[in-house]
Scaffold this motif. Structure first.
Motif, PDB file in Angstrom:
ATOM      1  N   ARG A  69       0.815  -1.199   0.000  1.00  0.00           N
ATOM      2  CA  ARG A  69       0.000   0.000   0.000  1.00  0.00           C
ATOM      3  C   ARG A  69       0.855   1.257   0.000  1.00  0.00           C
ATOM      4  O   ARG A  69       0.622   2.185  -0.756  1.00  0.00           O
ATOM      5  CB  ARG A  69      -0.936   0.000   1.219  1.00  0.00           C
ATOM      6  CG  ARG A  69      -2.065   0.999   1.124  1.00  0.00           C
ATOM      7  CD  ARG A  69      -2.785   1.149   2.436  1.00  0.00           C
ATOM      8  NE  ARG A  69      -2.002   1.868   3.423  1.00  0.00           N
ATOM      9  CZ  ARG A  69      -1.847   3.184   3.440  1.00  0.00           C
ATOM     10  NH1 ARG A  69      -2.400   3.937   2.531  1.00  0.00           N
ATOM     11  NH2 ARG A  69      -1.118   3.751   4.371  1.00  0.00           N
ATOM     12  N   ASP A  70       1.858   1.296   0.872  1.00  0.00           N
ATOM     13  CA  ASP A  70       2.711   2.479   0.971  1.00  0.00           C
ATOM     14  C   ASP A  70       4.089   2.051   1.460  1.00  0.00           C
ATOM     15  O   ASP A  70       4.301   1.873   2.654  1.00  0.00           O
ATOM     16  CB  ASP A  70       2.094   3.493   1.936  1.00  0.00           C
ATOM     17  CG  ASP A  70       2.969   4.717   2.135  1.00  0.00           C
ATOM     18  OD1 ASP A  70       3.888   4.952   1.325  1.00  0.00           O
ATOM     19  OD2 ASP A  70       2.731   5.453   3.106  1.00  0.00           O
ATOM     20  N   ASP A  71       4.996   1.877   0.521  1.00  0.00           N
ATOM     21  CA  ASP A  71       6.340   1.441   0.908  1.00  0.00           C
ATOM     22  C   ASP A  71       7.336   2.596   0.951  1.00  0.00           C
ATOM     23  O   ASP A  71       8.536   2.383   0.996  1.00  0.00           O
ATOM     24  CB  ASP A  71       6.840   0.336  -0.029  1.00  0.00           C
ATOM     25  CG  ASP A  71       7.005   0.808  -1.457  1.00  0.00           C
ATOM     26  OD1 ASP A  71       6.654   1.958  -1.771  1.00  0.00           O
ATOM     27  OD2 ASP A  71       7.485   0.004  -2.283  1.00  0.00           O
ATOM     28  N   SER A  72       6.834   3.817   0.984  1.00  0.00           N
ATOM     29  CA  SER A  72       7.713   4.995   0.928  1.00  0.00           C
ATOM     30  C   SER A  72       8.610   5.130   2.157  1.00  0.00           C
ATOM     31  O   SER A  72       9.663   5.743   2.087  1.00  0.00           O
ATOM     32  CB  SER A  72       6.882   6.270   0.756  1.00  0.00           C
ATOM     33  OG  SER A  72       6.037   6.458   1.871  1.00  0.00           O
ATOM     34  N   ARG A  73       8.201   4.545   3.282  1.00  0.00           N
ATOM     35  CA  ARG A  73       8.992   4.656   4.516  1.00  0.00           C
ATOM     36  C   ARG A  73       9.963   3.501   4.701  1.00  0.00           C
ATOM     37  O   ARG A  73      10.644   3.424   5.716  1.00  0.00           O
ATOM     38  CB  ARG A  73       8.051   4.735   5.719  1.00  0.00           C
ATOM     39  CG  ARG A  73       7.218   6.017   5.714  1.00  0.00           C
ATOM     40  CD  ARG A  73       6.187   5.995   6.797  1.00  0.00           C
ATOM     41  NE  ARG A  73       5.108   5.092   6.339  1.00  0.00           N
ATOM     42  CZ  ARG A  73       4.205   4.545   7.115  1.00  0.00           C
ATOM     43  NH1 ARG A  73       4.225   4.775   8.395  1.00  0.00           N
ATOM     44  NH2 ARG A  73       3.274   3.762   6.617  1.00  0.00           N
ATOM     45  N   LEU A  74      10.024   2.619   3.714  1.00  0.00           N
ATOM     46  CA  LEU A  74      10.887   1.453   3.838  1.00  0.00           C
ATOM     47  C   LEU A  74      12.198   1.668   3.107  1.00  0.00           C
ATOM     48  O   LEU A  74      12.230   2.263   2.034  1.00  0.00           O
ATOM     49  CB  LEU A  74      10.195   0.222   3.243  1.00  0.00           C
ATOM     50  CG  LEU A  74       8.890  -0.225   3.877  1.00  0.00           C
ATOM     51  CD1 LEU A  74       8.338  -1.431   3.134  1.00  0.00           C
ATOM     52  CD2 LEU A  74       9.069  -0.542   5.348  1.00  0.00           C
ATOM     53  N   ARG A  79      11.826  -3.251   2.032  1.00  0.00           N
ATOM     54  CA  ARG A  79      10.922  -3.368   0.881  1.00  0.00           C
ATOM     55  C   ARG A  79      11.019  -4.774   0.279  1.00  0.00           C
ATOM     56  O   ARG A  79      10.004  -5.363  -0.108  1.00  0.00           O
ATOM     57  CB  ARG A  79      11.275  -2.305  -0.167  1.00  0.00           C
ATOM     58  CG  ARG A  79      10.227  -2.110  -1.217  1.00  0.00           C
ATOM     59  CD  ARG A  79      10.523  -0.930  -2.143  1.00  0.00           C
ATOM     60  NE  ARG A  79      10.527   0.326  -1.393  1.00  0.00           N
ATOM     61  CZ  ARG A  79      11.553   1.188  -1.371  1.00  0.00           C
ATOM     62  NH1 ARG A  79      12.642   0.958  -2.078  1.00  0.00           N
ATOM     63  NH2 ARG A  79      11.480   2.295  -0.666  1.00  0.00           N
ATOM     64  N   GLN A  80      12.227  -5.304   0.230  1.00  0.00           N
ATOM     65  CA  GLN A  80      12.419  -6.657  -0.299  1.00  0.00           C
ATOM     66  C   GLN A  80      11.766  -7.704   0.603  1.00  0.00           C
ATOM     67  O   GLN A  80      11.155  -8.662   0.119  1.00  0.00           O
ATOM     68  CB  GLN A  80      13.906  -6.951  -0.480  1.00  0.00           C
ATOM     69  CG  GLN A  80      14.530  -6.168  -1.608  1.00  0.00           C
ATOM     70  CD  GLN A  80      16.043  -6.314  -1.669  1.00  0.00           C
ATOM     71  OE1 GLN A  80      16.702  -6.553  -0.663  1.00  0.00           O
ATOM     72  NE2 GLN A  80      16.594  -6.167  -2.868  1.00  0.00           N
ATOM     73  N   ILE A  81      11.883  -7.510   1.912  1.00  0.00           N
ATOM     74  CA  ILE A  81      11.256  -8.440   2.858  1.00  0.00           C
ATOM     75  C   ILE A  81       9.743  -8.409   2.707  1.00  0.00           C
ATOM     76  O   ILE A  81       9.086  -9.448   2.632  1.00  0.00           O
ATOM     77  CB  ILE A  81      11.674  -8.113   4.312  1.00  0.00           C
ATOM     78  CG1 ILE A  81      13.155  -8.443   4.507  1.00  0.00           C
ATOM     79  CG2 ILE A  81      10.809  -8.886   5.313  1.00  0.00           C
ATOM     80  CD1 ILE A  81      13.741  -7.905   5.806  1.00  0.00           C
ATOM     81  N   ALA A  82       9.178  -7.199   2.653  1.00  0.00           N
ATOM     82  CA  ALA A  82       7.726  -7.068   2.492  1.00  0.00           C
ATOM     83  C   ALA A  82       7.275  -7.705   1.179  1.00  0.00           C
ATOM     84  O   ALA A  82       6.269  -8.434   1.139  1.00  0.00           O
ATOM     85  CB  ALA A  82       7.317  -5.598   2.546  1.00  0.00           C
ATOM     86  N   GLY A  83       8.007  -7.446   0.110  1.00  0.00           N
ATOM     87  CA  GLY A  83       7.659  -8.026  -1.180  1.00  0.00           C
ATOM     88  C   GLY A  83       7.715  -9.540  -1.178  1.00  0.00           C
ATOM     89  O   GLY A  83       6.850 -10.220  -1.745  1.00  0.00           O
TER      90      GLY A  83
END
Length: 142
Positions: A69-74, A79-83
């Protein structure tokens, strides 16, 4: 070909018609081995997903799948972990739906199972987590 058409038509018309039951008649807690295995896999990952649900980085898409939804703070590793978590979660969610449908008698039950499971996932979502509507707009669950 003309000779086989009446036989083919007769065979097709003799097949039983089975409509999928309404989503409120679907047992999402069916305990077949494939369902149990997929639910275990989903449960193992859930605590790691909470880390991204709480700040609103990921949310529940309209289709029942987890979306960024909003990865701007990662930073890049986060970001890779979330993905990677999303890439693991969504196939398991689809596998769960397919396994429950098979437990009810076949893939013709998949639309009803999917609707019931999405309803359950929305109900299980915590207050403050983000849910996407049919138009693609995000809002926090009250």
């Amino acid at each position: 070909m003309k000779r086989f058409f009446p036989l083919l038509l007769l065979a097709f018309l003799s097949l039983p018609l089975s409509a999928a039951p309404p989503s409120d008649e679907i047992n999402l807690d069916i305990g077949t081995p494939p369902v149990i295995i997929v639910k275990h896999s989903l449960a193992q990952r859930s605590s790691r997903l909470v880390y991204f649900y709480d700040p609103g980085i990921i949310g529940l898409g309209y289709d029942g799948m987890i979306k960024m939804r909003d990865d701007s703070r990662l930073n890049l590793p986060q970001r890779q972990i979330a993905g990677k978590l999303i890439d693991q979660e969504n196939p398991d969610r689809n596998s769960l739906i397919y396994a429950i449908a098979e437990g009810h008698g076949g893939q013709q039950f998949e639309p009803a199972v999917r609707a019931a499971q999405i309803k359950r996932w929305k109900a299980q979502f915590h207050s403050g987590w983000w849910i996407e509507d049919a138009q693609g707009n995000w809002s926090q669950k009250p």
